[in-house]
Design a protein around this motif. Structure first.
Motif, PDB file in Angstrom:
ATOM      1  N   LEU A 134       0.856  -1.186   0.000  1.00  0.00           N
ATOM      2  CA  LEU A 134       0.000   0.000   0.000  1.00  0.00           C
ATOM      3  C   LEU A 134       0.889   1.233   0.000  1.00  0.00           C
ATOM      4  CD1 LEU A 134      -2.625   1.580   0.238  1.00  0.00           C
ATOM      5  CD2 LEU A 134      -2.585   1.130   2.714  1.00  0.00           C
ATOM      6  N   MET A 135       0.650   2.120  -0.966  1.00  0.00           N
ATOM      7  CA  MET A 135       1.430   3.353  -1.086  1.00  0.00           C
ATOM      8  C   MET A 135       0.481   4.541  -1.042  1.00  0.00           C
ATOM      9  SD  MET A 135       4.034   2.017  -4.058  1.00  0.00           S
ATOM     10  CE  MET A 135       5.378   3.092  -3.603  1.00  0.00           C
ATOM     11  N   ALA A 136       1.014   5.728  -0.850  1.00  0.00           N
ATOM     12  CA  ALA A 136       0.179   6.923  -0.856  1.00  0.00           C
ATOM     13  C   ALA A 136      -0.490   7.065  -2.220  1.00  0.00           C
ATOM     14  CB  ALA A 136       1.009   8.152  -0.534  1.00  0.00           C
ATOM     15  N   MET A 137      -1.809   6.943  -2.227  1.00  0.00           N
ATOM     16  CA  MET A 137      -2.619   7.048  -3.440  1.00  0.00           C
ATOM     17  C   MET A 137      -2.355   5.938  -4.449  1.00  0.00           C
ATOM     18  SD  MET A 137      -4.862   9.363  -3.260  1.00  0.00           S
ATOM     19  CE  MET A 137      -5.354   9.015  -4.924  1.00  0.00           C
ATOM     20  N   GLY A 138      -1.697   4.860  -4.047  1.00  0.00           N
ATOM     21  CA  GLY A 138      -1.404   3.813  -5.007  1.00  0.00           C
ATOM     22  C   GLY A 138      -1.104   2.487  -4.348  1.00  0.00           C
ATOM     23  N   CYS A 139      -0.528   1.603  -5.142  1.00  0.00           N
ATOM     24  CA  CYS A 139       0.022   0.340  -4.638  1.00  0.00           C
ATOM     25  C   CYS A 139       1.166  -0.045  -5.562  1.00  0.00           C
ATOM     26  CB  CYS A 139      -1.028  -0.769  -4.566  1.00  0.00           C
ATOM     27  SG  CYS A 139      -1.503  -1.484  -6.161  1.00  0.00           S
ATOM     28  N   ALA A 180      -5.604   8.561 -10.421  1.00  0.00           N
ATOM     29  CA  ALA A 180      -6.861   8.343  -9.698  1.00  0.00           C
ATOM     30  C   ALA A 180      -7.975   9.208 -10.262  1.00  0.00           C
ATOM     31  CB  ALA A 180      -6.661   8.624  -8.214  1.00  0.00           C
ATOM     32  N   LEU A 181      -7.646  10.402 -10.705  1.00  0.00           N
ATOM     33  CA  LEU A 181      -8.663  11.304 -11.250  1.00  0.00           C
ATOM     34  C   LEU A 181      -9.229  10.805 -12.572  1.00  0.00           C
ATOM     35  CD1 LEU A 181      -6.983  14.682 -10.315  1.00  0.00           C
ATOM     36  CD2 LEU A 181      -9.270  13.945  -9.579  1.00  0.00           C
ATOM     37  N   LEU A 216      -8.412   5.403   2.197  1.00  0.00           N
ATOM     38  CA  LEU A 216      -9.711   4.768   1.986  1.00  0.00           C
ATOM     39  C   LEU A 216     -10.657   5.679   1.208  1.00  0.00           C
ATOM     40  CD1 LEU A 216     -10.159   3.198   5.534  1.00  0.00           C
ATOM     41  CD2 LEU A 216      -9.752   1.939   3.409  1.00  0.00           C
ATOM     42  N   ALA A 217     -10.497   6.972   1.385  1.00  0.00           N
ATOM     43  CA  ALA A 217     -11.400   7.930   0.741  1.00  0.00           C
ATOM     44  C   ALA A 217     -10.981   8.292  -0.676  1.00  0.00           C
ATOM     45  CB  ALA A 217     -11.493   9.205   1.579  1.00  0.00           C
ATOM     46  N   THR A 218      -9.709   8.053  -1.035  1.00  0.00           N
ATOM     47  CA  THR A 218      -9.198   8.590  -2.300  1.00  0.00           C
ATOM     48  C   THR A 218      -8.375   7.620  -3.142  1.00  0.00           C
ATOM     49  OG1 THR A 218      -7.232   9.461  -1.161  1.00  0.00           O
ATOM     50  CG2 THR A 218      -9.121  10.951  -1.378  1.00  0.00           C
ATOM     51  N   ASN A 219      -7.808   6.589  -2.553  1.00  0.00           N
ATOM     52  CA  ASN A 219      -6.901   5.686  -3.265  1.00  0.00           C
ATOM     53  C   ASN A 219      -7.718   4.678  -4.072  1.00  0.00           C
ATOM     54  OD1 ASN A 219      -5.086   3.621  -3.999  1.00  0.00           O
ATOM     55  ND2 ASN A 219      -3.811   3.962  -2.200  1.00  0.00           N
ATOM     56  N   PRO A 220      -7.674   4.712  -5.392  1.00  0.00           N
ATOM     57  CA  PRO A 220      -8.540   3.833  -6.185  1.00  0.00           C
ATOM     58  C   PRO A 220      -8.286   2.350  -5.951  1.00  0.00           C
ATOM     59  CG  PRO A 220      -6.857   4.833  -7.578  1.00  0.00           C
ATOM     60  CD  PRO A 220      -6.795   5.537  -6.251  1.00  0.00           C
ATOM     61  N   PHE A 221      -7.066   2.003  -5.570  1.00  0.00           N
ATOM     62  CA  PHE A 221      -6.747   0.593  -5.358  1.00  0.00           C
ATOM     63  C   PHE A 221      -7.425   0.034  -4.102  1.00  0.00           C
ATOM     64  CE2 PHE A 221      -3.278   2.275  -7.930  1.00  0.00           C
ATOM     65  CZ  PHE A 221      -3.278   1.364  -8.980  1.00  0.00           C
ATOM     66  N   LEU A 222      -7.855   0.903  -3.208  1.00  0.00           N
ATOM     67  CA  LEU A 222      -8.593   0.472  -2.022  1.00  0.00           C
ATOM     68  C   LEU A 222     -10.096   0.585  -2.224  1.00  0.00           C
ATOM     69  CD1 LEU A 222      -6.544   2.003   0.949  1.00  0.00           C
ATOM     70  CD2 LEU A 222      -6.167  -0.110  -0.346  1.00  0.00           C
ATOM     71  N   ARG A 223     -10.528   1.000  -3.405  1.00  0.00           N
ATOM     72  CA  ARG A 223     -11.935   1.303  -3.639  1.00  0.00           C
ATOM     73  C   ARG A 223     -12.546   0.419  -4.726  1.00  0.00           C
ATOM     74  NH1 ARG A 223     -13.543   6.053  -1.498  1.00  0.00           N
ATOM     75  NH2 ARG A 223     -14.752   6.775  -3.309  1.00  0.00           N
TER      76      ARG A 223
END
Length: 254
Positions: A134-139, A180-181, A216-223
């Motif tokens: 898990l990375m900031a805004m990614g993986c 992500a956008l 959880l609110a912004t990272n597409p890989f967690l969504r």
């Protein structure tokens, strides 16, 4: 509570120090290069006690030998990867824990980026050291593992307390947000985070660690499990793991 220090290394890597003032012990998590790390230790007057390794890639282990020679620090890493890590003083099994200066450190199994990748969760410090999982805004890119493995790994990390600080291995946040956008362009939390990250980088500040709640609110890989994300990808009937695989494939080509 142990003190956390983020150390920029190489061109875009991070290492981390976790220091317990009462005992004087200091742990280093990943060792991209010795110079920047030793300079931070010297500045603070800390002695390095342990080095915890998340995975075997060169940009996470190249500083180990020099730091061990200079400090005598013990090296801890995954038992499954001991054949391709620097010599280990303690081989770790996922699902177990160990003690650091009276603080419990949980060893989490997070394969995907590599098959032997582990993460470290220290509840007393509300921090998880996730390396390139898990990375900031990614993986991390899937160099060895399968999409379903990484999705399982991310789900494991998603269950940690929302206020957990996620200490990941690279400064990739701005680029990850741009990607992500393309998936959730109307996500207001994501738009706000883009502004925050742009401001931080303009000040030359790290965007790592990040809060799990923000991921959880912004990272597409967690969504990938969300119906809104599935709809955006035209994958309404796909499994969560299949949606994650689609997001990962798109990021690889981004």
């Amino acid at each position: 509570m142990p003190e956390l220090v983020t150390i920029p290394c190489l061109s875009d890597n991070y290492a981390f120090l976790l220091h317990d003032a009462k005992s004087g012990k200091t742990a280093l998590i990943d060792a991209p290069e010795p110079g920047a790390i030793q300079a931070e230790l010297d500045k603070r007057g800390w002695n390095l006690s342990e080095i915890w390794l998340t995975h075997h890639h060169w940009d996470h282990i190249d500083g180990v030998a020099d730091l061990v020679a200079a400090t005598g620090a013990r090296v801890l890493g995954a038992d499954a990867d001991k054949h391709r890590l620097p010599p280990l003083d303690q081989a770790l099994m996922p699902g177990t824990d160990f003690d650091f200066a009276g603080h419990r450190v949980e060893v989490l199994d997070v394969p995907g980026h590599t098959v032997g990748h582990i993460a470290f969760y220290v509840a007393d410090a509300t921090v998880a050291f996730t390396g390139d999982s898990l990375m900031a805004m990614g993986c991390g890119r899937l160099f060895e593992g399968r999409p379903d493995q990484m999705w399982d790994s991310l789900q494991r990390l998603m269950k940690l307390p929302a206020d957990t600080k996620i200490c990941s291995g690279h400064e990739y946040t701005a680029g990850n947000i741009s990607f992500a956008l393309t998936i959730e362009s109307e996500n207001e939390a994501l738009r706000a985070r883009r502004e925050q990250v742009e401001a931080a980088r303009a000040r030359r500040e790290p965007t790592v660690p990040s809060l799990l709640s923000d991921e959880l609110a912004t990272n597409p890989f967690l969504r990938a499990h969300l119906s809104s994300v599935k709809a955006a990808l035209h994958k309404e009937t796909a499994s969560d793991a299949e949606v994650f695989a689609e997001i990962r494939a798109r990021k690889d080509d981004f």
